[in-house]
Design a protein around this motif. Structure first.
Motif, short mmCIF file in Angstrom:
data_model
loop_
_atom_site.label_atom_id
_atom_site.label_comp_id
_atom_site.label_asym_id
_atom_site.label_seq_id
_atom_site.Cartn_x
_atom_site.Cartn_y
_atom_site.Cartn_z
N ALA A 33 2.99 4.04 -4.34
CA ALA A 33 1.75 3.28 -4.55
C ALA A 33 0.87 3.96 -5.59
O ALA A 33 0.53 5.14 -5.46
N ALA A 34 0.46 3.18 -6.60
CA ALA A 34 -0.49 3.65 -7.62
C ALA A 34 -1.81 2.90 -7.52
O ALA A 34 -2.86 3.45 -7.88
N ALA A 35 -1.78 1.65 -7.08
CA ALA A 35 -2.98 0.86 -6.82
C ALA A 35 -2.70 0.08 -5.54
O ALA A 35 -1.70 -0.65 -5.46
N TYR A 36 -3.59 0.23 -4.55
CA TYR A 36 -3.26 -0.31 -3.24
C TYR A 36 -4.51 -0.86 -2.56
O TYR A 36 -5.63 -0.48 -2.87
N HIS A 37 -4.28 -1.78 -1.61
CA HIS A 37 -5.39 -2.39 -0.88
C HIS A 37 -5.81 -1.49 0.30
O HIS A 37 -5.17 -0.49 0.61
N SER A 38 -6.88 -1.87 0.96
CA SER A 38 -7.33 -1.12 2.13
C SER A 38 -6.27 -1.18 3.22
O SER A 38 -5.57 -2.17 3.38
N THR A 39 -6.16 -0.08 3.96
CA THR A 39 -5.15 -0.03 5.02
C THR A 39 -5.48 1.09 5.98
O THR A 39 -6.26 1.99 5.67
#
Length: 387
Positions: A33-39
């Motif tokens: 992952a280089a750009a990811y959503h909230s988790t």
């Protein structure tokens, strides 16, 4: 078949044993992952933590100066992935002999919707979806294209996988999600995904639709579903609820909008990348589907990108439309869940991969080495050793 597993930087940084453990699974590649959503993510083997809370969508590296002065710009990560978390993890994984590709989540960003509400999809009732940027808006499109290029082409990466490069809709586990009380099938989900922001209202008008009349028709079509009527599902269900001509006009607008964004994003990534850099899209062959694996025309997308990553949690049938359109050298990667606690089936991976290969898959993806238990990882090692 070549195998890659998805990994977060926080699975690797601070855990010196992680790269070798991942390599020992038998994968040749990691999709990091280089750009990811909230988790909120489990890290069952990390020596320093067990839970990582990524509070908002973020880039997991220091963004460059292309964003100076722009209202829409990526958010840096907080203490869950400080500094160049991607770069640190990528270097450690490469040192373990693994090829590293970037994993870039694009049109899925609750923080963007919270800070810039006007960027969000607006449904026929006037409700905004802050997790779903409207991909028809020019400023949002420019932001997504530039983010794709920057986040995809990180030092040491040999390729990228672009997720959520298309329309997003209602179906998203947003915080403590409470939207499952009414069984919306494909037809209902499509109607709830139709956007009525100013850009989309104008787009419908260009297709001969009055946006106010269309919104009223969508609300009327959905009313029986709210009352508990069955959703007939499929595109035929949308046509039944909305009328064939109206349904086709909405598709014409949405399909062109997604297609041109995908073309622009892939072109931007290629312009920024070295020769031989591989560009894949997470995709669904049902064109009106929305979400992390947005619907695409298989023939078109395989003429634009180097291949696709196809969700196979419900079985490998979605591979066939892509394999029927596959050109020489194109990648068709079957994506399997291997976290049993999240619905994955590592115990059947050997059979699942074999069936996927029969249906045209050239590679497999495993979700997700950082989240899986030791027992799940042992099953993965056994399956990959049997290839």
């Amino acid at each position: 078949m070549k195998a890659s597993t998805f990994v977060y930087p926080w699975d690797v940084t601070g855990d010196p044993a992680a790269p070798a453990r991942i390599a020992a699974l038998g994968v040749e590649q990691v999709t990091l992952a280089a750009a990811y959503h909230s988790t909120r993510a489990l890290t069952p083997r990390h020596p320093r933590h067990r839970i990582v809370t990524a509070e908002h969508a973020a880039v997991l590296y220091p963004p460059d100066d292309r964003w100076e002065g722009r209202a829409l710009r990526p958010y840096p990560a907080g203490d869950w992935a400080p500094g160049d978390a991607f770069g640190e993890a990528a270097e450690a994984l490469a040192d373990a002999g693994l090829e590293v590709h970037t994993w870039v989540v694009l049109a899925h960003n609750s923080r963007l919707g919270a800070d810039h509400p006007d960027t969000s999809v607006v449904n026929a009732y006037g409700d905004r979806y802050p997790w779903a940027p409207c991909i028809a808006q020019p400023a949002t499109r420019a932001y997504l294209v530039d983010l794709a290029a920057e986040a995809a082409v990180r030092p040491g990466a040999g390729g990228t996988e672009l997720e959520s490069l298309g329309w997003y809709g209602l179906q998203h586990l947003h915080a403590h999600d409470k939207t499952g009380g009414v069984g919306l099938g494909d037809a209902g989900q499509y109607l709830m995904a139709l956007c009525f922001c100013p850009a989309c209202r104008s787009g419908y008008g260009d297709r001969g639709l009055d946006a106010d009349a269309l919104a009223a028709a969508v609300r009327e079509a959905l009313e029986p579903l709210w009352q508990g009527a069955p959703d007939d599902g499929g595109w035929a269900g949308v046509e039944k609820l909305l009328g064939e001509e109206t349904a086709a006009a909405t598709r014409a607008w949405r399909d062109e909008t997604a297609r041109t964004l995908q073309e622009a994003a892939v072109a931007a990534v290629r312009a920024a990348a070295p020769a031989g850099f591989q560009v894949l899209l997470h995709a669904d062959p049902v064109m009106y589907h929305v979400g992390a694996n947005p619907g695409v025309d298989p023939a078109h997308i395989l003429s634009v990108a180097d291949g696709v990553v196809v969700p196979c949690a419900g079985g490998p049938a979605l591979l066939t439309p892509f394999s029927e359109q596959r050109r020489p050298g194109a990648v068709i990667a079957a994506n399997f869940g291997v976290v049993s606690g999240m619905g994955g089936s590592p115990a059947t991976l050997t059979a699942d991969a074999s069936r996927a290969k029969e249906l045209g898959a050239t590679q497999i993806r495993l979700y997700h080495a950082g989240l899986a238990s030791d027992t799940d990882l042992a099953a993965v090692r056994e399956a990959l050793a049997a290839r």
